[in-house]
Enzyme design. Sequence first.
Site, PDB file in Angstrom:
ATOM      1  CE  LYS A 195      -1.889   2.640   3.144  1.00 30.43           C
ATOM      2  NZ  LYS A 195      -1.841   3.926   2.451  1.00 30.43           N
ATOM      3  CB  THR A 252       1.630   5.359  11.646  1.00 33.70           C
ATOM      4  OG1 THR A 252       0.876   6.567  11.510  1.00 33.70           O
ATOM      5  CG2 THR A 252       0.940   4.264  10.867  1.00 33.70           C
ATOM      6  CD  GLU A 270      13.385   4.610   7.708  1.00 39.34           C
ATOM      7  OE1 GLU A 270      13.580   5.384   8.675  1.00 39.34           O
ATOM      8  OE2 GLU A 270      13.063   4.989   6.586  1.00 39.34           O
ATOM      9  CB  CYS A 304      13.438   9.269   7.893  1.00 37.79           C
ATOM     10  SG  CYS A 304      14.296   8.347   6.629  1.00 37.79           S
ATOM     11  CD  GLU A 404      10.445  12.772  11.334  1.00 33.35           C
ATOM     12  OE1 GLU A 404       9.334  12.246  11.534  1.00 33.35           O
ATOM     13  OE2 GLU A 404      11.361  12.199  10.738  1.00 33.35           O
TER      14      GLU A 404
HETATM   15  O1  TXE Z   1       2.644   9.521   8.148  1.00 32.24           O
HETATM   16  P1  TXE Z   1       1.913   8.138   8.402  1.00 32.24           P
HETATM   17  P2  TXE Z   1       2.057  10.916   7.606  1.00 32.24           P
HETATM   18  C1  TXE Z   1       6.680  11.503   9.673  1.00 32.24           C
HETATM   19  C2  TXE Z   1       6.876  12.996   9.470  1.00 32.24           C
HETATM   20  C3  TXE Z   1       5.511  13.448   9.070  1.00 32.24           C
HETATM   21  C4  TXE Z   1       4.637  12.564   9.929  1.00 32.24           C
HETATM   22  C5  TXE Z   1       3.228  12.360   9.451  1.00 32.24           C
HETATM   23  O2  TXE Z   1       7.239  13.581  10.686  1.00 32.24           O
HETATM   24  O3  TXE Z   1       5.293  14.800   9.360  1.00 32.24           O
HETATM   25  O4  TXE Z   1       5.294  11.314   9.908  1.00 32.24           O
HETATM   26  O5  TXE Z   1       3.201  11.910   8.097  1.00 32.24           O
HETATM   27  C6  TXE Z   1      -0.210   4.655   6.373  1.00 32.24           C
HETATM   28  N1  TXE Z   1      -2.104   1.473   9.944  1.00 32.24           N
HETATM   29  N2  TXE Z   1       7.056  10.712   8.505  1.00 32.24           N
HETATM   30  O6  TXE Z   1       0.782  11.255   8.283  1.00 32.24           O
HETATM   31  O7  TXE Z   1       0.532   8.347   8.897  1.00 32.24           O
HETATM   32  C7  TXE Z   1      -0.448   5.837   5.464  1.00 32.24           C
HETATM   33  O8  TXE Z   1      -1.592   5.638   4.665  1.00 32.24           O
HETATM   34  C8  TXE Z   1      -1.387   1.203   8.847  1.00 32.24           C
HETATM   35  C9  TXE Z   1       8.349  10.093   8.566  1.00 32.24           C
HETATM   36  O9  TXE Z   1       2.014  10.859   6.126  1.00 32.24           O
HETATM   37  O10 TXE Z   1       2.840   7.325   9.218  1.00 32.24           O
HETATM   38  C10 TXE Z   1       0.862   5.864   4.678  1.00 32.24           C
HETATM   39  O11 TXE Z   1       0.825   4.886   3.642  1.00 32.24           O
HETATM   40  N3  TXE Z   1      -0.968   2.143   7.985  1.00 32.24           N
HETATM   41  C11 TXE Z   1       8.566   9.129   7.483  1.00 32.24           C
HETATM   42  C12 TXE Z   1       1.902   5.456   5.732  1.00 32.24           C
HETATM   43  O12 TXE Z   1       1.160   4.802   6.752  1.00 32.24           O
HETATM   44  C13 TXE Z   1      -1.280   3.427   8.250  1.00 32.24           C
HETATM   45  C14 TXE Z   1       7.875   9.296   6.211  1.00 32.24           C
HETATM   46  C15 TXE Z   1       2.676   6.621   6.346  1.00 32.24           C
HETATM   47  O13 TXE Z   1       1.775   7.525   6.930  1.00 32.24           O
HETATM   48  C16 TXE Z   1      -2.025   3.778   9.392  1.00 32.24           C
HETATM   49  C17 TXE Z   1       6.587   9.931   6.311  1.00 32.24           C
HETATM   50  C18 TXE Z   1      -2.447   2.729  10.258  1.00 32.24           C
HETATM   51  N4  TXE Z   1      -3.137   2.956  11.384  1.00 32.24           N
HETATM   52  C19 TXE Z   1       6.239  10.620   7.435  1.00 32.24           C
HETATM   53  N5  TXE Z   1      -2.182   5.127   9.407  1.00 32.24           N
HETATM   54  C20 TXE Z   1       9.929   8.534   7.324  1.00 32.24           C
HETATM   55  N6  TXE Z   1      10.305   7.614   8.216  1.00 32.24           N
HETATM   56  O14 TXE Z   1      10.645   8.845   6.376  1.00 32.24           O
HETATM   57  C21 TXE Z   1      -1.540   5.607   8.315  1.00 32.24           C
HETATM   58  N7  TXE Z   1      -1.016   4.582   7.598  1.00 32.24           N
END
Ligand code: TXE
Length: 508
Positions: A195, A252, A270, A304, A404
């Site tokens: 996904k 998450t 990660e 990240c 972050e």
């Molecule tokens: O992340 P999410 P978001 C951090 C960064 C950013 C913050 C929020 O600080 O501001 O996270 O970003 C899926 N069960 N990073 O809201 O929600 C979602 O659909 C399963 C760091 O975009 O973590 C997407 O595919 N899956 C980071 C994925 O999780 C779920 C990169 C990431 O979304 C879910 C991005 C659930 N309950 C954001 N809820 C890095 N490590 O590089 C959401 N998703």
Amino acid sequence: MNQHDLTLVGAIKRETGSQDVFVARHLIDGVWVDGASGETFTRHSPACGTQTAIAAKGNETDVEAAVQAARLAFDDGRWSQKSGRERAQLLSRVADLIDRDRERIALYETLESGKPISQAKAEIEGAADLWRHAGALARMIHGDAHNALGTDMLAMVLKEPVGVVSMITPWNFPFLIVSQKLPYALAAGCCAVVKPSELTSVTTVILGELLQEAGLPAGVVNIVLGYGQPVGSLMTTHPGVDMVSFTGSTATGKAIVAASSQTLKKVSLELGGKNPQAVFVDADLDQAADAIVFGIYFNAGECCNSGSRIIVHHSVAETLTAKIVALSKRVPFGDPLDPATKVGAIISAEHQQKIDSYVVAARAAGATVEIGGSAIDIDGLEGRFYGPTVVSGVTPDMPIAREEVFGPVLSVLTFDTLDEAIEIANDSAYGLSAGVWSDNIHTCLEFVRRAEAGTVWTNTWMDGFAELPFGGVKESGLGCELGRFGIEEYLETKTVQMRIGKTRQMWV
Ligand code: TXE
């Protein structure tokens, strides 16, 4: 429509024939399908607001079908029983197809994420390299043999694929991150349900097309598009899934660990980082400033590994900050489709607001905004851009130093002694990466050994290689990707003990 919109639509039309937007569907059991509900969602370019994609919106029925397809594909051995050589050949074909379609994949990556086109092209090239690297590892899978357990015993340790893996990826490096997971899982013999983020569906769909073209059997990789709720969530609880590999926010990640615990899935995470770089008095300040500017503005800080905290010796803090501010003025921010642009748009309006709120709070708490600190307009574009921002006078207790920000916002903190530098660096819930700048090897090594981080760079920042593992400690994650350890994540260990001969009775 302004000139940029016209260029964008022209670019999409050139790529897609008559369609203005990419139509993305689920890939389930080798067939591209609309969602069971018939619902869709749309994506608009963060740089100019033009619609770029319409995607099927997944629900429980879609996840069920995808997991069942992956389960069946795994259990009947159509992929897991192929030899390492056969798997490697397919992964290498996928790499060639990625190279062939680099321009097209990069264009959609830029349209959906807002990242600069030149950077997107480099990422797609890097992703192809990962598919080749994983292919090479597919031929190296092997266990162990024990020949010293007694004359009547011979034992083996086998490495076998984990099974069905749910892969959930974010929006900041959509194609690169799925390529840090999927080829390694496939190399191990696993099947997958993938996904992508709801903000960046398209390039994962294109990858699905390439997998089919390369000859991957139906059902081995399935793609379900949609949101964390319900799609991502169901992918982490479904009993047919053996492992979850996730990249995204720490919040998450924690929810996924809790959800997957009901069926005790293997979990690889990660997550975020608040990555420090300590700059000592004997560092080459010009080199450090250049790397710090790269580390904070690369991918607009939506990374990240963003080097979002520098901890600099107080005696050189003013000089270094001035150098960073001067370089910040020269970084080409702007239209992601312009090949000269190095920093593009911010992913969403909500995210832009979140970035700004950290700067506002830091200013209110007494920090100094040396440059930037607000949204910027780019001529001819209606999208969201945030100015290169350097905040000095930051103290370790401020949210901007601890959380972050995920934007082009650098925090500058100061230290007096090496112990203090290390203490500030480690005073974080995160532990993804860290860096040290010094001409003294002893200083560098002491920092390296005491830093609580998955990766430590000395006198450089954010170099990366397929050969080197990548992962975080503390709240930055579990497990690691890439390197030879990257494939280990997707392998289980089975012990085989063979009694030889019939000379000894077992018990009575
Ligand atoms: O992340 P999410 P978001 C951090 C960064 C950013 C913050 C929020 O600080 O501001 O996270 O970003 C899926 N069960 N990073 O809201 O929600 C979602 O659909 C399963 C760091 O975009 O973590 C997407 O595919 N899956 C980071 C994925 O999780 C779920 C990169 C990431 O979304 C879910 C991005 C659930 N309950 C954001 N809820 C890095 N490590 O590089 C959401 N998703």
